[in-house]
Design a protein around this motif. Sequence first.
Motif, PDB file in Angstrom:
ATOM      1  N   HIS A  94       7.566   3.204   2.332  1.00  0.00           N
ATOM      2  CA  HIS A  94       6.126   2.946   2.297  1.00  0.00           C
ATOM      3  C   HIS A  94       5.753   1.420   1.868  1.00  0.00           C
ATOM      4  N   LEU A  95       5.035   0.682   2.728  1.00  0.00           N
ATOM      5  CA  LEU A  95       4.750  -0.677   2.383  1.00  0.00           C
ATOM      6  C   LEU A  95       3.482  -0.879   1.790  1.00  0.00           C
ATOM      7  N   LEU A  96       3.505  -1.585   0.812  1.00  0.00           N
ATOM      8  CA  LEU A  96       2.327  -1.937   0.039  1.00  0.00           C
ATOM      9  C   LEU A  96       2.051  -3.406  -0.248  1.00  0.00           C
ATOM     10  N   PRO A  97       0.931  -4.053  -0.172  1.00  0.00           N
ATOM     11  CA  PRO A  97       0.731  -5.557  -0.643  1.00  0.00           C
ATOM     12  C   PRO A  97       1.213  -5.783  -2.102  1.00  0.00           C
ATOM     13  N   LYS A  98       0.991  -4.778  -2.960  1.00  0.00           N
ATOM     14  CA  LYS A  98       1.523  -4.792  -4.341  1.00  0.00           C
ATOM     15  C   LYS A  98       1.751  -3.469  -4.884  1.00  0.00           C
ATOM     16  N   LEU A  99       2.646  -3.134  -5.833  1.00  0.00           N
ATOM     17  CA  LEU A  99       2.872  -1.857  -6.440  1.00  0.00           C
ATOM     18  C   LEU A  99       1.903  -1.744  -7.646  1.00  0.00           C
ATOM     19  N   PRO A 100       1.297  -0.498  -7.845  1.00  0.00           N
ATOM     20  CA  PRO A 100       0.502  -0.105  -9.034  1.00  0.00           C
ATOM     21  C   PRO A 100       1.449  -0.312 -10.397  1.00  0.00           C
ATOM     22  N   VAL A 110      -0.505   4.252  -1.358  1.00  0.00           N
ATOM     23  CA  VAL A 110      -0.213   4.315   0.021  1.00  0.00           C
ATOM     24  C   VAL A 110      -1.266   4.945   0.622  1.00  0.00           C
ATOM     25  N   GLU A 111      -1.854   5.898   0.611  1.00  0.00           N
ATOM     26  CA  GLU A 111      -3.234   6.574   1.188  1.00  0.00           C
ATOM     27  C   GLU A 111      -4.495   5.578   1.141  1.00  0.00           C
ATOM     28  N   GLU A 112      -4.591   4.857   0.034  1.00  0.00           N
ATOM     29  CA  GLU A 112      -5.574   3.719  -0.496  1.00  0.00           C
ATOM     30  C   GLU A 112      -5.501   2.671   0.582  1.00  0.00           C
ATOM     31  N   ALA A 113      -4.281   2.176   0.552  1.00  0.00           N
ATOM     32  CA  ALA A 113      -3.786   1.055   1.482  1.00  0.00           C
ATOM     33  C   ALA A 113      -4.156   1.328   2.871  1.00  0.00           C
ATOM     34  N   ALA A 114      -3.868   2.461   3.482  1.00  0.00           N
ATOM     35  CA  ALA A 114      -3.997   2.756   4.886  1.00  0.00           C
ATOM     36  C   ALA A 114      -5.449   2.852   5.109  1.00  0.00           C
ATOM     37  N   VAL A 115      -6.212   3.384   4.121  1.00  0.00           N
ATOM     38  CA  VAL A 115      -7.626   3.407   4.621  1.00  0.00           C
ATOM     39  C   VAL A 115      -8.241   2.117   4.513  1.00  0.00           C
ATOM     40  N   LYS A 116      -7.730   1.187   3.607  1.00  0.00           N
ATOM     41  CA  LYS A 116      -8.261  -0.217   3.870  1.00  0.00           C
ATOM     42  C   LYS A 116      -7.899  -0.990   5.109  1.00  0.00           C
TER      43      LYS A 116
END
Length: 464
Positions: free
Chosen positions: A431-437, A455-461
């Motif tokens: 799972h790739l994210l711009p930054k980790l929470p 991850v879900e929030e990043a996909a929506v954006k």
Amino acid sequence: MRRDVDWVDRHLLAGADERACLRFDRLVTRTELRELVADRCEELAGAGLCAGGTVSLQLPPGLTYVVNLLAAWRLGAQVSLLDHRLTPFEAERAMSVIRPQLLVSSAEPRQHLLRGYTSVTAAITARDGDPAGTDHALLQLSSGSTGPSKVIGRTAEDLLTEIDRYRQLAGYPRPGERIVLLASMVHVLGLVGGLLYGLAADVSLVVPAFLTTKDILAAVEAGPEPATILGVRFHIDLLASVDEPPSLPRLARMIVGGEVVPPRTVRAFAVKYPDVPLGIMYGMTEVGVIATDLAGEHRPALAPVSGMALREESGQLLVARPRTPYVGAAAPGRWIDGWLCTRDAGTVDEETGLVTVTGRLDSQVSIAGLKVDLTDVEQTLVELPGVTEAVVLFDGGIEAFLAVADGHSADGIADELAGRLAAYKRPRRLHLLPKLPRTASGKVVRDLSVLRAAVEEAAVKAGA
């Protein structure tokens, strides 16, 4: 330091000349095994191996592995074992810690992962290593949940003492019987409980051609003697997946170790094999076998084996050991005042002494019966180009949550990882994210639900 170089001849190679002691693609008698070991001793000695020398073996299970292991010990060398499935990157990292003088590895390409044994030609490579600095006959490298990898050492006396513990277990295979070995010979259960015990106790060791239900059951029926299957929890699930198992009059028992076996797994096996007792053992690389329940008398509790003292402290199981099992760099907090901290959660009944293991306290998990340390996976990921942070968790499979720089993809990271980690250690999801929470205190969040929500929030954006 004094080394007993005769223990292999006296305890592992002795016995009736024409008795079959091993079966891979064919039967191997005691006479043949002794001849093969003697020939290999000459070859290893010619390469410079001698008493007090050091050698790493990275060989798949099979006759070549057995012969090289016994020959190196017979020369009085200290042997370190590397899983044959390790990538070159992982093997080099391990040997940078162990520093062997020789490496014995397979000259052939890697074989199918489901192979039970493999016939290979052993290649000897000289390395800029060191002679043994301790009296240990065996070294194994174990990654802890935190901190650097730990080197675990066991002397010849340690190994022979454990073999004697197996001899005293009611229900364990006896002379003239067979062990159908599914557990890896590189790791402690298959090595001591299978290979070394079989050689010392005159119990024939049989390894299936492939670790499939068809080949396992064929190995059970391949001889007239009573057979015991020795494996791990994964192998229970594998055998229980058979729709209609055949009649197996020669199968005396199945014994597993390596991790906690849940009740549903025990029930599933009992449904398919109602006449086959399922024995469970608990142990660790540092000690070997610790407690067992081979007849299902105490389930889920286990009875400590002969000479093994345990206690519980703050929910953790501790095992009495006269000396630390760790070699080289210290392992802070693991061995204190004669007690080894197992990092396993459990209880000890004060009246009966029975032990109940409830799980791991650290990050080590089991994938198809193979141990994987999630911290090791995490540290490998953050070394990859473009990966700035990583959290690796287990929820039925390994998942990795990564903070990555622009321009890096999951496919690219997976390709890079394939060269550094064995297949069974790799995350099944990246799972790739711009930054980790992070928490309010600035620490990376390790809660699975929070990470998945991110991850879900990043996909929506990304889709907006």
